[in-house]
Design an enzyme around this catalytic site. Structure first.
Site, PDB file in Angstrom:
ATOM      1  N   GLU A 163      36.765  40.938  33.576  1.00  0.00           N
ATOM      2  CA  GLU A 163      35.230  41.123  33.321  1.00  0.00           C
ATOM      3  C   GLU A 163      35.029  40.302  31.840  1.00  0.00           C
ATOM      4  O   GLU A 163      34.748  40.913  30.744  1.00  0.00           O
ATOM      5  CB  GLU A 163      35.197  42.530  33.156  1.00  0.00           C
ATOM      6  N   GLU A 345      37.259  46.060  41.895  1.00  0.00           N
ATOM      7  CA  GLU A 345      37.170  47.091  41.433  1.00  0.00           C
ATOM      8  C   GLU A 345      35.726  47.808  42.019  1.00  0.00           C
ATOM      9  O   GLU A 345      34.844  47.194  42.007  1.00  0.00           O
ATOM     10  CB  GLU A 345      36.800  47.288  39.940  1.00  0.00           C
TER      11      GLU A 345
HETATM   12  C1  FCB Z   1      35.295  48.309  34.397  1.00  0.00           C
HETATM   13  C2  FCB Z   1      36.659  48.036  33.897  1.00  0.00           C
HETATM   14  C3  FCB Z   1      37.444  49.388  34.080  1.00  0.00           C
HETATM   15  C4  FCB Z   1      36.759  50.551  33.924  1.00  0.00           C
HETATM   16  C5  FCB Z   1      35.685  50.663  34.842  1.00  0.00           C
HETATM   17  C6  FCB Z   1      34.923  51.944  35.151  1.00  0.00           C
HETATM   18  O1  FCB Z   1      34.325  47.877  33.594  1.00  0.00           O
HETATM   19  O2  FCB Z   1      37.109  47.020  34.207  1.00  0.00           O
HETATM   20  O3  FCB Z   1      38.524  49.173  33.213  1.00  0.00           O
HETATM   21  O4  FCB Z   1      36.379  50.968  32.830  1.00  0.00           O
HETATM   22  O5  FCB Z   1      34.787  49.543  34.337  1.00  0.00           O
END
Ligand code: FCB
Length: 434
Positions: A163, A345
């Site tokens: 990210e 994610e």
């Molecule tokens: C993302 C992050 C992870 C976690 C999720 C909820 O932005 O990569 O570490 O905090 O959000």
């Protein structure tokens, strides 16, 4: 409802974690990170909490990995400050730990998906300017080599950075994450240097002959609050969703990004674009929510978020699975074509607490399966999506929110370190084996 058989056989299902959020940074000779510096400033992190103990995964990784049996892959990160506590000198105990972790992952039939940077920069490097300092590319390259010397032989896949938008924009312009700056020049420099560090790491990884190299970006769906807000949404979309993928795949910043950042980017930034846009083997997509955007007065980028009455998670984030489908479509059309994508994610926080030893979280199961359905239909439409990682395996240190927000499929009691699989996890596992 979709089933496992609706996905290609080679499609990988896994769960994701990150080092600082679970390991316990007080153990094994890890050095202080920029998050420790940040948390020590009043009002930055809920209750001033840190990752010092977190889930004590450093000592409990064997049992935690046992929980993952039956899945295909595990996405984890190595901590820069564990491997190089002062930012330069290698901590052998840190590498020993990752060596054991990787073997334990493989022993359970899980493919290791490594992320080299998930936000735990050594505080010593933060003190030298961190992501604002151009030297960060070399520092990150050296760290990359140190990690790969030890575990590179066993990685199924390696991502450079998690990210970039959070590492740079959220942390140096919006001020919500470490180091907590609100400065457009710091923001612009961090944006560019994160990309440069990625480029440098890719060169080092290629030189070593590492395979399956990528980067993980976060995306958000969006809608204008009113039809008059369409220009604001274009600026939001450029900063949130295109500021990294466009340089990575086309070697240029979007026009709507340059409109605000051109005056603040490091000198001769154009000369770095060839390195930044070297080919990727795959792209990681993190997706959680949708924003509603409205025009705002004041300096660029002149937009703000509006609250809606859509269903929300414990974070207050709108639940909008269609946005994942929209994101995957946008990426394919505008940037990635047939490049393999992994959803690295996706998940939701809920205020889970055990009732008689059971955690019933139907909202999380709905979230999971509705997002999987979006992926399945994108694949049916020809998209090259090869895996899905639920965020997260365990409740953990949720950055500025401390331990308050629970994203895990496994509940963690932070007093006793007891683990309790939530019903959503049981549902996911039986869905996988059906
Ligand atoms: C993302 C992050 C992870 C976690 C999720 C909820 O932005 O990569 O570490 O905090 O959000």
């Amino acid at each position: 409802m979709i089933t496992r058989k609706d996905f290609p056989e080679a499609f990988l299902f896994g769960a994701a974690t990150s080092a600082y959020q679970i390991e316990g940074h007080g153990f094994g000779g890890a050095g202080p990170t920029i998050w420790d510096t940040f948390a020590a400033q009043p009002g930055r992190v809920v209750n001033g909490e840190t990752g010092a103990i977190a889930c004590d995964h450093y000592h409990r990784y064997e049992a935690d990995l046992d929980l993952l049996k039956g899945l295909d892959a595990y996405r984890f990160s190595t901590s820069w400050a564990r491997v190089m506590p002062d930012g330069r000198t290698v901590n052998q105990a840190g590498l020993d730990y990752y060596d054991r972790l990787v073997d334990a992952t493989l022993a359970r039939g899980l493919k290791p998906f490594l992320t080299l940077y998930h936000w735990d920069m050594p505080a010593a490097l933060g003190a030298l300017g961190g992501w604002e300092n151009r030297d960060v590319a070399r520092w990150f390259g050296d760290y990359t080599d140190a990690v790969m010397d030890r575990i590179g032989d066993r990685m199924a896949s390696t991502a450079t950075i998690n990210e970039p938008w959070c590492v740079s924009w959220l942390s140096h312009f919006l001020g919500h994450h470490a180091p907590g700056k609100q400065d457009i020049t710091a923001g612009a420099r961090a944006v560019h240097h994160v990309l440069l560090a990625h480029g440098e790491a890719m060169e080092r990884l290629r030189a070593r002959g590492q395979k399956n190299l990528g980067i993980v970006l976060n995306f958000e769906a969006s809608q204008p609050a009113t039809p008059q807000d369409t220009p604001a949404i274009a600026r939001f979309d450029a900063i949130m969703n295109r500021m990294f993928i466009e340089p990575l795949t086309k070697g240029r910043y979007p026009e709507l990004v340059l409109e605000g950042l051109d005056a603040h980017l490091p000198e001769n930034w154009q000369d770095d674009m060839a390195r930044i846009s070297a080919p990727l083997d795959w792209l990681g997509v993190n997706y959680y929510t949708r924003q509603t955007i409205t025009e705002a007065p004041g300096p660029w980028p002149r937009y703000t978020m509006r609250k809606t009455d859509a269903p929300k998670t414990q974070m207050g984030w709108d639940i909008y699975p269609e946005g994942l489908g929209e994101t995957l479509k946008m990426l394919r059309q505008d940037y990635t074509a047939d490049l393999p994508l992994f959803v690295t994610e996706n998940g939701m926080a809920w205020d889970d607490s055990p009732q008689d030893g059971v955690i019933d979280d139907p909202a999380r199961s709905d979230y999971l399966f509705s997002h999987l359905a979006q992926i399945q239909s994108a694949i049916a439409g020809g998209a090259n999506i090869q895996g899905y990682f639920y965020w997260s395996l365990l409740d953990n240190f949720e950055w500025a929110f401390g331990y308050e927000k629970r994203f895990g499929m496994i509940h963690v009691d932070f007093e006793t370190q007891e683990r309790t699989p939530k019903n959503s996890f049981h549902a996911f596992k039986s869905w996988l084996s059906a």
